[in-house]
Design a protein around this motif. Structure first.
Motif, PDB file in Angstrom:
ATOM      1  N   LEU A 279     -55.500  31.256  87.716  1.00 43.74           N
ATOM      2  CA  LEU A 279     -54.764  31.066  86.465  1.00 43.74           C
ATOM      3  C   LEU A 279     -55.636  31.202  85.217  1.00 43.74           C
ATOM      4  N   ARG A 283     -54.947  34.115  82.333  1.00 46.47           N
ATOM      5  CA  ARG A 283     -54.648  33.818  80.928  1.00 46.47           C
ATOM      6  C   ARG A 283     -55.587  34.586  79.999  1.00 46.47           C
ATOM      7  N   THR A 286     -54.571  38.164  79.886  1.00 50.58           N
ATOM      8  CA  THR A 286     -53.371  38.341  79.070  1.00 50.58           C
ATOM      9  C   THR A 286     -53.729  38.396  77.594  1.00 50.58           C
ATOM     10  N   LYS A 287     -54.634  37.526  77.166  1.00 50.04           N
ATOM     11  CA  LYS A 287     -55.095  37.559  75.770  1.00 50.04           C
ATOM     12  C   LYS A 287     -55.784  38.887  75.462  1.00 50.04           C
ATOM     13  N   ALA A 314     -47.620  32.253  84.042  1.00 48.03           N
ATOM     14  CA  ALA A 314     -48.751  32.066  83.129  1.00 48.03           C
ATOM     15  C   ALA A 314     -48.862  33.226  82.154  1.00 48.03           C
ATOM     16  N   ILE A 315     -48.653  34.441  82.632  1.00 46.30           N
ATOM     17  CA  ILE A 315     -48.672  35.619  81.753  1.00 46.30           C
ATOM     18  C   ILE A 315     -47.583  35.513  80.700  1.00 46.30           C
ATOM     19  N   LYS A 317     -46.047  32.804  79.520  1.00 46.03           N
ATOM     20  CA  LYS A 317     -46.311  31.746  78.549  1.00 46.03           C
ATOM     21  C   LYS A 317     -47.432  32.123  77.592  1.00 46.03           C
ATOM     22  N   GLU A 318     -48.470  32.793  78.114  1.00 46.82           N
ATOM     23  CA  GLU A 318     -49.615  33.152  77.274  1.00 46.82           C
ATOM     24  C   GLU A 318     -49.264  34.246  76.267  1.00 46.82           C
ATOM     25  N   SER A 319     -48.314  35.102  76.607  1.00 50.24           N
ATOM     26  CA  SER A 319     -47.985  36.247  75.742  1.00 50.24           C
ATOM     27  C   SER A 319     -46.883  35.937  74.728  1.00 50.24           C
TER      28      SER A 319
END
Length: 320
Positions: A279, A283, A286-287, A314-315, A317-319
């Motif tokens: 995870l 993340r 993704t950033k 997780a992707i 939520k991060e994006s």
């Protein structure tokens, strides 16, 4: 009460900024490769809401140009995906060798192959074709093929995308790459079980940086036409260099080893070391994709875990 011109201007700027952020969020692609047979036999609706694009693997003709896959149930899958505003593409090629393409892409047969692909796209209301020809399947006819395929697809307002990798970089001409609406950069498999003499991490964050730098900077491809490919699986090596290497989906890794979702390596009781993306790394990637690309590509969606351990979640939520 009257609102001052200064206040109106401030509200207008804030609204524009909000719209800009919303547009950026909406444009972030999450592309998931998904098995064609699984799609026609059933699907996980929860996954669809996180994906902007689904690439169904693989729709390859045989050496005579015929398609032997079972497409029964595909129309229902496509309709459900479209209700979630998710685009669905057929992916051709794949990591395994497809020698029939050398014959099918010849100048006197290429148009027939493209026509057959277009028939399938229109029949099942697909959104386009993803070209995943790799290695020795990238022949000297590759450029002409993607030029002609792009012309046919764009004439019908359909997409053409591709899976590309830095280890095939010299086989891609600039003209060929220019045909794609966007490219999924496969930033994984730096090491793999079929080369057990070279064990180690196969998909580091630094690999992703290098891959996006090559296609984005050296090949001058705009970030809007790149997505970062990430693995939902891992490889295991050891305990000896001569020991057989293994592959394992992320879902099985985190279900087998408590806490494995928070790291990228895990030592098994048998002495093997598993290398994958947990995870925290997902993340970070993704950033990176938000800064240097226009989205994330996943190989492959079925290997994800559920709930708080889900990489796809997780992707998403991060994006946001």
């Amino acid at each position: 009460m009257m609102i001052s011109e200064k206040r109106l201007a401030s509200l207008f700027v804030a609204a524009l900024m909000s719209l800009s952020v919303y547009a950026q969020q909406q444009s972030f692609k999450v592309v998931g490769y998904y098995n064609l047979k699984s799609a026609t036999e059933g699907y996980r609706a929860k996954q669809l809401k996180y994906l902007t694009n689904i690439n169904l693997w693989f729709v390859n003709p045989d050496s005579s140009g015929r398609y032997t896959q079972d497409f029964k149930g595909l129309q229902q899958f496509v309709e459900k995906a479209h209700k979630h505003h998710t685009k669905v593409l057929f992916s051709i090629g794949g990591g395994s060798k497809q020698p029939q393409y050398k014959w099918l892409l010849a100048d006197d047969r290429r148009a027939q192959l493209i026509d057959s692909l277009m028939v399938l796209v229109m029949r099942y209301n697909l959104d386009g074709i993803d070209v995943d020809l790799e290695g020795s399947d990238i022949h000297d006819t590759y450029e002409n093929f993607v030029v002609d395929l792009a012309t046919a697809l764009h004439a019908r307002q359909k997409l053409i995308t591709s899976a590309v990798a830095i280890y095939y970089k010299d086989q891609f001409t600039d003209k060929a790459l220019a045909q794609y609406d966007f490219m999924n950069v496969m930033s994984y498999d730096r090491t793999c079980p079929w080369r057990p003499e070279n064990p180690g991490p196969h998909s580091l964050y630094t690999h992703a940086v290098d891959d996006l730098n090559y296609f984005g900077v050296e090949r001058k491809i705009p970030t809007a036409r790149l997505t970062l490919g990430v693995p939902f699986y891992g490889y295991g090596y050891g305990p000896e260099l001569s020991s057989p290497a293994i592959s394992m989906g992320y879902k099985k890794i985190v279900a087998t080893y408590k806490g494995a979702d928070q790291v990228d390596e895990w030592k098994t009781p048998e002495g093997k070391t598993l290398y994958y993306n947990g995870l925290p790394t997902m993340r970070l990637k993704t950033k990176l994709a938000m800064a240097k690309a226009s989205g994330i590509m996943i190989w492959e969606v079925r290997s994800d875990a559920k709930g708080r351990k889900s990489l796809l979640r997780a992707i998403h939520k991060e994006s946001r």
